[in-house]
Design a protein around this motif. Structure first.
Motif, short mmCIF file in Angstrom:
data_model
loop_
_atom_site.label_atom_id
_atom_site.label_comp_id
_atom_site.label_asym_id
_atom_site.label_seq_id
_atom_site.Cartn_x
_atom_site.Cartn_y
_atom_site.Cartn_z
N TYR A 1 0.84 -1.19 0.00
CA TYR A 1 0.00 0.00 0.00
C TYR A 1 0.87 1.25 0.00
O TYR A 1 1.95 1.27 0.60
N PRO A 2 0.43 2.31 -0.67
CA PRO A 2 1.20 3.56 -0.66
C PRO A 2 1.26 4.18 0.73
O PRO A 2 0.49 3.82 1.63
N VAL A 3 2.17 5.12 0.88
CA VAL A 3 2.29 5.84 2.15
C VAL A 3 1.04 6.68 2.38
O VAL A 3 0.42 7.19 1.44
N SER A 4 0.65 6.82 3.64
CA SER A 4 -0.51 7.64 4.04
C SER A 4 -1.82 7.09 3.50
O SER A 4 -2.71 7.85 3.11
N THR A 5 -1.93 5.78 3.45
CA THR A 5 -3.20 5.15 3.07
C THR A 5 -3.58 4.14 4.14
O THR A 5 -2.72 3.57 4.82
N MET A 6 -4.86 3.91 4.28
CA MET A 6 -5.35 2.96 5.28
C MET A 6 -5.45 1.57 4.68
O MET A 6 -5.72 1.41 3.48
N THR A 7 -5.20 0.58 5.50
CA THR A 7 -5.29 -0.81 5.05
C THR A 7 -6.77 -1.21 4.95
O THR A 7 -7.63 -0.62 5.61
N PRO A 8 -7.08 -2.20 4.13
CA PRO A 8 -8.48 -2.60 3.96
C PRO A 8 -9.04 -3.25 5.21
O PRO A 8 -8.31 -3.82 6.03
N THR A 9 -10.35 -3.16 5.36
CA THR A 9 -11.01 -3.82 6.49
C THR A 9 -11.17 -5.31 6.25
O THR A 9 -11.30 -6.08 7.20
N GLU A 10 -11.15 -5.72 4.98
CA GLU A 10 -11.24 -7.15 4.65
C GLU A 10 -10.27 -7.46 3.51
O GLU A 10 -10.16 -6.69 2.56
N THR A 11 -9.59 -8.60 3.61
CA THR A 11 -8.70 -9.07 2.56
C THR A 11 -9.03 -10.53 2.26
O THR A 11 -9.02 -11.36 3.18
N THR A 12 -9.31 -10.82 1.01
CA THR A 12 -9.71 -12.17 0.62
C THR A 12 -8.85 -12.65 -0.54
O THR A 12 -8.73 -11.96 -1.56
N ASP A 13 -8.24 -13.82 -0.38
CA ASP A 13 -7.47 -14.43 -1.46
C ASP A 13 -8.42 -15.20 -2.38
O ASP A 13 -9.26 -15.97 -1.92
N THR A 14 -8.27 -14.98 -3.67
CA THR A 14 -9.09 -15.66 -4.67
C THR A 14 -8.19 -16.42 -5.63
O THR A 14 -6.96 -16.33 -5.57
N ASP A 15 -8.81 -17.17 -6.54
CA ASP A 15 -8.04 -17.92 -7.53
C ASP A 15 -7.30 -16.99 -8.48
O ASP A 15 -6.26 -17.36 -9.04
N GLU A 16 -7.82 -15.79 -8.68
CA GLU A 16 -7.22 -14.85 -9.62
C GLU A 16 -6.30 -13.84 -8.96
O GLU A 16 -5.59 -13.12 -9.64
N GLY A 17 -6.31 -13.76 -7.63
CA GLY A 17 -5.46 -12.79 -6.95
C GLY A 17 -5.95 -12.49 -5.56
O GLY A 17 -6.17 -13.39 -4.75
N THR A 18 -6.15 -11.20 -5.27
CA THR A 18 -6.57 -10.75 -3.94
C THR A 18 -7.67 -9.72 -4.07
O THR A 18 -7.60 -8.83 -4.93
N THR A 19 -8.68 -9.84 -3.23
CA THR A 19 -9.78 -8.87 -3.19
C THR A 19 -9.66 -8.05 -1.91
O THR A 19 -9.61 -8.60 -0.81
#
Length: 317
Positions: free
Chosen positions: A108-126
């Motif tokens: 993640y770039p500087v000065s940004t908030m991390t996501p509240t949910e992270t889900t791994d999928t077959d195609e990547g990450t949501t």
């Protein structure tokens, strides 16, 4: 990107509204296509301006009237995506989902908030952000490193590799037949192994260095190996022809894969050039037959042209 915004006039008088959406990139950085602003599910061309750095919509909003604004675009060549909030404003009923394709780890770039949910999928990450009654100076963002796209392109490249290798192998057999050399199984296997070593070499180098540099280094090293080996066991002209075939069937096709926008154009131009070369060569060897390509020329010519055979005769003398 698809962003949906609901706007409502809570007052008792009509208001003049300006909806401004800045583009998420700087001058000379990346490209946006299919940019649209939909007002209540349709474009309002008369009141919408697509400017160099932003989209602007202006209009009147009647008392208690609501508008559904939707911004759509597809980005290309961006190394990050950042969604900013108005400073000092409370964030209510906000939800954003970002699908990052082809990556198992996301930064993640500087000065940004991390996501509240992270889900791994077959195609990547949501990645999902859900915010309600939040006051923050941070934005939402994700880094889009080049290696994500490169990993996908290398995967496509390796899937196409067998087809282009068969074309390279056929060209190699034709070159040897025209040059008067027999098809030596061991020599062809060695050249084939060198050909396929390009893919893992390029894949690993692209992780540690610039993609362009890793491609040039991988292509150059493997090309020199094939050229030098062909020069030793065959004549210089044959080695140059083998190197040209290597360039056409591995080098140019790999570049076409790495530039998906121009893949079709590059391959068509390459096909036309190859056809022209084939017509020119075959016009000079009109009597050549398919059986001769996979057959064995007479032993006298083989011994005359093969430097290895000559070396044995010299030793015997």
């Amino acid at each position: 990107f698809i962003g949906k915004y609901s706007i409502r006039n809570p007052g008792t008088e009509k208001i003049y509204l300006s909806f401004i959406f800045p583009y998420p990139m700087k001058q000379g950085e990346g490209m946006l296509r299919n940019v649209k602003l939909l007002v209540n599910d349709k474009e309002d061309i008369e009141n919408t301006e697509y400017q160099q750095n932003l989209i602007l919509w202006t209009g009147l909003l009647e008392p208690a009237q609501s508008l559904e604004m939707q911004v759509q675009y597809a980005g290309r060549g961006l190394n990050h995506f950042i969604y900013g909030f108005a400073p000092g404003k409370q964030i209510n009923h906000f939800k954003m989902k970002i699908d990052v394709l082809g990556s198992g780890s996301v930064n993640y770039p500087v000065s940004t908030m991390t996501p509240t949910e992270t889900t791994d999928t077959d195609e990547g990450t949501t990645l999902t952000w859900k915010l309600n009654s939040v006051l923050t100076q941070l934005n939402i963002g994700v880094l889009l490193p080049d290696r994500i796209n490169i990993a996908r392109q290398i995967s496509v490249m390796t899937q196409r590799a067998p087809a282009f290798f068969l074309m390279f192998l056929a060209s190699l057999c034709i070159i040897l037949a025209i040059s008067g050399y027999p098809l030596n199984f061991i020599r062809i296997v060695i050249i084939s192994i060198a050909y396929f070593l390009f893919y893992p070499l390029f894949a690993y180098l692209s992780v540690y260095m610039n993609v362009v540099l890793s491609f040039i280094l991988s292509f150059g090293v493997i090309g020199l190996l094939i050229f030098n080996y062909s020069r030793v066991v065959y004549r210089l002209n044959t080695a140059m022809a083998n190197a040209a075939a290597y360039t056409f069937y591995l080098g140019i096709t790999s570049i076409a894969t790495l530039l998906p926008t121009y893949t079709g154009l590059i391959l068509v131009i390459e096909g036309v050039v190859l056809l022209a070369i084939a017509m020119q060569v075959l016009s000079q060897h009109r009597d050549i037959k398919i059986s001769e390509i996979f057959g064995r020329p007479d032993a006298a010519k083989d011994e005359k042209d093969d430097p290895c055979a000559g070396g044995k005769n010299d030793e015997a003398m």
